[in-house]
Design an enzyme around this catalytic site. Sequence first.
Site, PDB file in Angstrom:
ATOM      1  CG  ASP A  75      60.519  65.724  26.127  1.00 14.43           C
ATOM      2  OD1 ASP A  75      61.639  65.422  25.685  1.00 14.43           O
ATOM      3  OD2 ASP A  75      59.855  64.955  26.845  1.00 14.43           O
ATOM      4  CD  GLU A 133      63.518  60.489  27.685  1.00 11.67           C
ATOM      5  OE1 GLU A 133      63.495  59.302  28.065  1.00 11.67           O
ATOM      6  OE2 GLU A 133      63.495  61.436  28.481  1.00 11.67           O
ATOM      7  CD  GLU A 134      62.552  63.946  30.751  1.00  7.53           C
ATOM      8  OE1 GLU A 134      62.281  62.988  31.489  1.00  7.53           O
ATOM      9  OE2 GLU A 134      63.679  64.479  30.706  1.00  7.53           O
TER      10      GLU A 134
HETATM   11 ZN   LIG Z   1      64.983  63.222  31.844  1.00 10.50          ZN
HETATM   12 ZN   LIG Z   2      66.820  63.000  29.295  1.00  7.85          ZN
END
Ligand SMILES: [Zn+2]
Ligand SMILES: [Zn+2]
Length: 385
Positions: A75, A133-134
């Site tokens: 992402d 992930e973010e």
């Molecule tokens: Zn990041």
């Molecule tokens: Zn990262």
Amino acid sequence: MAPQFEVPASDVIDWRRHIHAHPELSYKEHATSDFVMEKLTSFGLSPERPTETSVTVLIQGRGPGRTVALRADLDALPLQEETGDSFASTVDGVMHACGHDAHTAMLLGTARVLSGLTDSFDGAVKLIFQHAEETPPGGAKELVAQGVLEDVDAIFGVHMANQATGTISVRKGVTSTVAGGFFATIKGQGSHASMPQNGVDPVLVAAQVTVALNTIVSRSVAPDHMNVVNVGMIRAGEAPNVIPDTARIGVSMRTVGDEDWEVVRSRATDIVENTCAAYGATATFEWADGYPVIVNDDHVAQIGYDAAVQALGEDKVSWGPGTSASDDFAYFAREVPACFVFLGGGTAEDGLPYMNHHPKFDIKEEALEAGVRTEVQMALNYLAS
Ligand SMILES: [Zn+2]
Ligand SMILES: [Zn+2]
């Protein structure tokens, strides 16, 4: 005899540029995960989709053995890119500013190399291209719940960092921080300022709460732990002669360990609730819990370090300080022994002074080959260990 291999470096650069030009936000990595599926299939592999926008693939070696996982994330971030690169983001307000484009391209390169080396290792390598992930709660947690680590014995992750191009840094033990915080709405009782006895003043309560919150780091956790509690926002009232109904505070917190996080979180809750109670006010919370800390396993971190030395040479590898940022790789590292390493994408000396999450964040593409080489070696060395 350790197997020799070639890294398809120019393909990895092309893939990275393609992904960079077409960034997608957390949980929306449709085109990116399609791209990954297509490439893996073209290498003769059989990828799967554990969730709508994530991909895993198992590369089986010549005989039975353990399974080691390697992880990339897909992402991008809600940022307007300012690099001026010829392959800059084609999507307004979305940018790969954390290097996840590089992570994905490198793991594709690793897939291609390993798919040609299946006669030289026992066991299997599982590649995990995770979504989101973010954005907490994060894709890693969801993938763990889906069981993607059930057949996995250890996991490695590589993250781009602002350090010398193509260098690797590794740390044993705690490698990242926990970051999160809360908003609290303090409910008092509005009144005319001339009749304070008829009201409960949430401005005064917010001020008392702010002072008390600043005692957590100095009184409740060890002084050398470098934790942070920051009241960065207070909002209340419209006029000087009115006691408002409510006040709102915003607090960010960062700790070096999960245990400190529990202490800081519970002290903050007690302070807000009990200070409010002392003045006749009440509070409601909105928490944003951060990702836990990544704890690198000593043994697996040593394998990672040695593999990086073998792949890149001694002068390119060091024991590093870890990061003050956080990453949801932590959820994988809670399940199986793990090693999360940092790969240098360049520094100010290379004309790249900008940190991850900056609109001008960029990397030196020579780093990509070093990343692939290290990932392949980490997998081979773990399986041979
Ligand atoms: Zn990041
Ligand atoms: Zn990262």
